[in-house]
Design a protein around this motif. Structure first.
Motif, PDB file in Angstrom:
ATOM      1  N   ASP A 189       0.405   6.156   8.544  1.00  0.00           N
ATOM      2  CA  ASP A 189       1.873   6.196   8.802  1.00  0.00           C
ATOM      3  C   ASP A 189       2.757   6.333   7.565  1.00  0.00           C
ATOM      4  N   GLY A 190       2.153   6.519   6.985  1.00  0.00           N
ATOM      5  CA  GLY A 190       2.932   5.896   5.689  1.00  0.00           C
ATOM      6  C   GLY A 190       3.097   4.656   4.778  1.00  0.00           C
ATOM      7  N   ALA A 191       4.033   4.787   3.685  1.00  0.00           N
ATOM      8  CA  ALA A 191       4.296   3.957   2.796  1.00  0.00           C
ATOM      9  C   ALA A 191       5.220   4.460   2.391  1.00  0.00           C
ATOM     10  N   THR A 192       7.093   3.496   1.495  1.00  0.00           N
ATOM     11  CA  THR A 192       7.556   3.732   0.950  1.00  0.00           C
ATOM     12  C   THR A 192       6.836   3.106  -0.676  1.00  0.00           C
ATOM     13  N   VAL A 193       7.028   3.290  -2.131  1.00  0.00           N
ATOM     14  CA  VAL A 193       6.355   2.770  -3.012  1.00  0.00           C
ATOM     15  C   VAL A 193       6.570   1.497  -2.530  1.00  0.00           C
ATOM     16  N   THR A 194       7.761   0.680  -2.844  1.00  0.00           N
ATOM     17  CA  THR A 194       8.142   0.015  -2.628  1.00  0.00           C
ATOM     18  C   THR A 194       7.056  -1.273  -1.599  1.00  0.00           C
ATOM     19  N   GLU A 195       6.830  -0.673  -0.316  1.00  0.00           N
ATOM     20  CA  GLU A 195       5.466  -1.085   0.287  1.00  0.00           C
ATOM     21  C   GLU A 195       4.098  -1.145  -0.147  1.00  0.00           C
ATOM     22  N   LEU A 196       3.904   0.291  -0.613  1.00  0.00           N
ATOM     23  CA  LEU A 196       2.968   0.110  -1.884  1.00  0.00           C
ATOM     24  C   LEU A 196       2.394  -0.901  -1.968  1.00  0.00           C
ATOM     25  N   ALA A 197       3.971  -0.914  -3.342  1.00  0.00           N
ATOM     26  CA  ALA A 197       3.596  -1.642  -4.506  1.00  0.00           C
ATOM     27  C   ALA A 197       2.942  -3.331  -3.838  1.00  0.00           C
ATOM     28  N   ALA A 198       3.877  -3.921  -2.944  1.00  0.00           N
ATOM     29  CA  ALA A 198       4.034  -5.225  -2.364  1.00  0.00           C
ATOM     30  C   ALA A 198       1.970  -5.280  -1.272  1.00  0.00           C
ATOM     31  N   HIS A 199       1.733  -3.895  -0.796  1.00  0.00           N
ATOM     32  CA  HIS A 199       0.160  -4.101  -0.982  1.00  0.00           C
ATOM     33  C   HIS A 199      -0.969  -4.337  -1.708  1.00  0.00           C
ATOM     34  N   LEU A 200      -0.475  -3.706  -2.902  1.00  0.00           N
ATOM     35  CA  LEU A 200      -1.522  -3.687  -4.045  1.00  0.00           C
ATOM     36  C   LEU A 200      -1.068  -5.124  -4.845  1.00  0.00           C
ATOM     37  N   GLY A 201       0.009  -4.811  -4.799  1.00  0.00           N
ATOM     38  CA  GLY A 201      -0.320  -6.526  -5.428  1.00  0.00           C
ATOM     39  C   GLY A 201       0.335  -5.809  -6.612  1.00  0.00           C
ATOM     40  N   VAL A 202       1.305  -4.730  -6.986  1.00  0.00           N
ATOM     41  CA  VAL A 202       1.412  -5.058  -7.979  1.00  0.00           C
ATOM     42  C   VAL A 202       2.735  -4.061  -8.651  1.00  0.00           C
ATOM     43  N   THR A 203       3.488  -3.925  -9.618  1.00  0.00           N
ATOM     44  CA  THR A 203       4.772  -3.210 -10.003  1.00  0.00           C
ATOM     45  C   THR A 203       5.419  -1.942  -9.019  1.00  0.00           C
ATOM     46  N   LYS A 204       6.648  -1.554  -8.766  1.00  0.00           N
ATOM     47  CA  LYS A 204       6.752  -1.062  -7.954  1.00  0.00           C
ATOM     48  C   LYS A 204       6.624   0.467  -9.296  1.00  0.00           C
ATOM     49  N   GLN A 205       6.854   0.336 -10.495  1.00  0.00           N
ATOM     50  CA  GLN A 205       6.613   1.582 -11.583  1.00  0.00           C
ATOM     51  C   GLN A 205       5.298   1.739 -11.701  1.00  0.00           C
ATOM     52  N   ALA A 206       4.187   0.704 -11.893  1.00  0.00           N
ATOM     53  CA  ALA A 206       2.690   1.063 -11.230  1.00  0.00           C
ATOM     54  C   ALA A 206       2.979   1.763 -10.411  1.00  0.00           C
ATOM     55  N   ALA A 207       3.301   1.688  -8.826  1.00  0.00           N
ATOM     56  CA  ALA A 207       2.792   2.209  -7.639  1.00  0.00           C
ATOM     57  C   ALA A 207       3.296   3.228  -7.826  1.00  0.00           C
ATOM     58  N   SER A 208       4.697   3.628  -7.946  1.00  0.00           N
ATOM     59  CA  SER A 208       4.947   5.450  -8.629  1.00  0.00           C
ATOM     60  C   SER A 208       3.931   5.918  -9.048  1.00  0.00           C
ATOM     61  N   GLN A 209       3.852   5.284 -10.557  1.00  0.00           N
ATOM     62  CA  GLN A 209       2.877   5.992 -11.261  1.00  0.00           C
ATOM     63  C   GLN A 209       1.736   6.493 -10.217  1.00  0.00           C
ATOM     64  N   LEU A 210       0.198   5.175 -10.001  1.00  0.00           N
ATOM     65  CA  LEU A 210      -0.260   6.182  -8.585  1.00  0.00           C
ATOM     66  C   LEU A 210      -0.394   7.385  -7.740  1.00  0.00           C
ATOM     67  N   VAL A 211       1.799   7.065  -7.294  1.00  0.00           N
ATOM     68  CA  VAL A 211       1.675   7.900  -6.200  1.00  0.00           C
ATOM     69  C   VAL A 211       1.389   9.577  -6.576  1.00  0.00           C
ATOM     70  N   ASP A 212       2.462   9.245  -8.001  1.00  0.00           N
ATOM     71  CA  ASP A 212       2.567  10.345  -9.119  1.00  0.00           C
ATOM     72  C   ASP A 212       1.542  11.057  -9.353  1.00  0.00           C
ATOM     73  N   GLU A 213      -0.304  10.672  -9.078  1.00  0.00           N
ATOM     74  CA  GLU A 213      -1.608  11.017  -9.852  1.00  0.00           C
ATOM     75  C   GLU A 213      -2.058  11.189  -7.916  1.00  0.00           C
ATOM     76  N   LEU A 214      -1.931  10.703  -6.802  1.00  0.00           N
ATOM     77  CA  LEU A 214      -2.262  10.578  -6.161  1.00  0.00           C
ATOM     78  C   LEU A 214      -1.625  12.701  -4.982  1.00  0.00           C
ATOM     79  N   VAL A 215       0.230  12.381  -5.984  1.00  0.00           N
ATOM     80  CA  VAL A 215       0.313  13.620  -5.173  1.00  0.00           C
ATOM     81  C   VAL A 215      -0.031  14.829  -6.413  1.00  0.00           C
ATOM     82  N   ARG A 216      -0.532  14.947  -7.450  1.00  0.00           N
ATOM     83  CA  ARG A 216      -0.723  15.702  -8.631  1.00  0.00           C
ATOM     84  C   ARG A 216      -2.195  16.663  -7.539  1.00  0.00           C
ATOM     85  N   LYS A 217      -2.515  14.954  -7.288  1.00  0.00           N
ATOM     86  CA  LYS A 217      -4.259  15.085  -7.065  1.00  0.00           C
ATOM     87  C   LYS A 217      -4.484  16.641  -5.378  1.00  0.00           C
ATOM     88  N   GLY A 218      -3.334  16.195  -4.844  1.00  0.00           N
ATOM     89  CA  GLY A 218      -2.939  16.636  -3.320  1.00  0.00           C
ATOM     90  C   GLY A 218      -3.142  16.041  -2.797  1.00  0.00           C
TER      91      GLY A 218
END
Length: 147
Positions: free
Chosen positions: A49-78
């Motif tokens: 069902d998807g997640a917010t960057v904040t939820e993803l950060a909590a799941h991964l145990g990283v900062t929101k900034q790190a999760a946001s960078q990962l999301v940017d990468e996932l979006v760029r790669k489609g």
């Protein structure tokens, strides 16, 4: 259990987890997808069902900034896209694209291949017992890397 035996068990479990991660990553790549193991940990939270960057950060145990960078990468790669959140107008929901779901299926196939290799060594019954025992000691919790 002696300390040395406990350490040996811990090392064996970590080695098995590392080998499994490598086999899945190699299998995903062999099926035509590029990425890294962190993608799979993110996909586990984003599906279905998807997640917010904040939820993803909590799941991964990283900062929101790190999760946001990962999301940017996932979006760029489609593999993922950002959509308006259905309930919170201030938030964006990150969801897997069809390519992301295809990559997830490739990872499932690669994981099945890895477990088949274990079955060849241990036998199907032993692998079922192993699965049962591991589920008893680690029954739930997010799939996340230990960075």
């Amino acid at each position: 259990m002696q300390k040395s035996e406990a350490l040996a068990l811990a090392a064996a479990l970590l080695a098995a987890a590392g080998d499994l991660t490598r086999r899945i990553d190699d299998g995903v790549e062999a099926r035509g997808f590029e990425g890294r193991p962190a993608y799979g940990f993110a996909f586990a939270r984003l599906a279905p069902d998807g997640a917010t960057v904040t939820e993803l950060a909590a799941h991964l145990g990283v900062t929101k900034q790190a999760a946001s960078q990962l999301v940017d990468e996932l979006v760029r790669k489609g593999y993922a896209e950002r959509r308006p959140h259905p309930v919170d107008a201030r938030a964006r929901l990150v969801v897997l694209t069809e390519r992301g779901r295809d990559c997830t299926r490739a990872a499932e196939e690669a994981a099945a291949d890895a477990v088949r290799a274990w079955t060849e060594v241990l036998g199907e019954g032993e692998v079922r017992v192993l699965c049962d025992r591991l589920a008893r000691i680690a029954p739930c919790g997010p799939l996340r890397p230990t960075w």
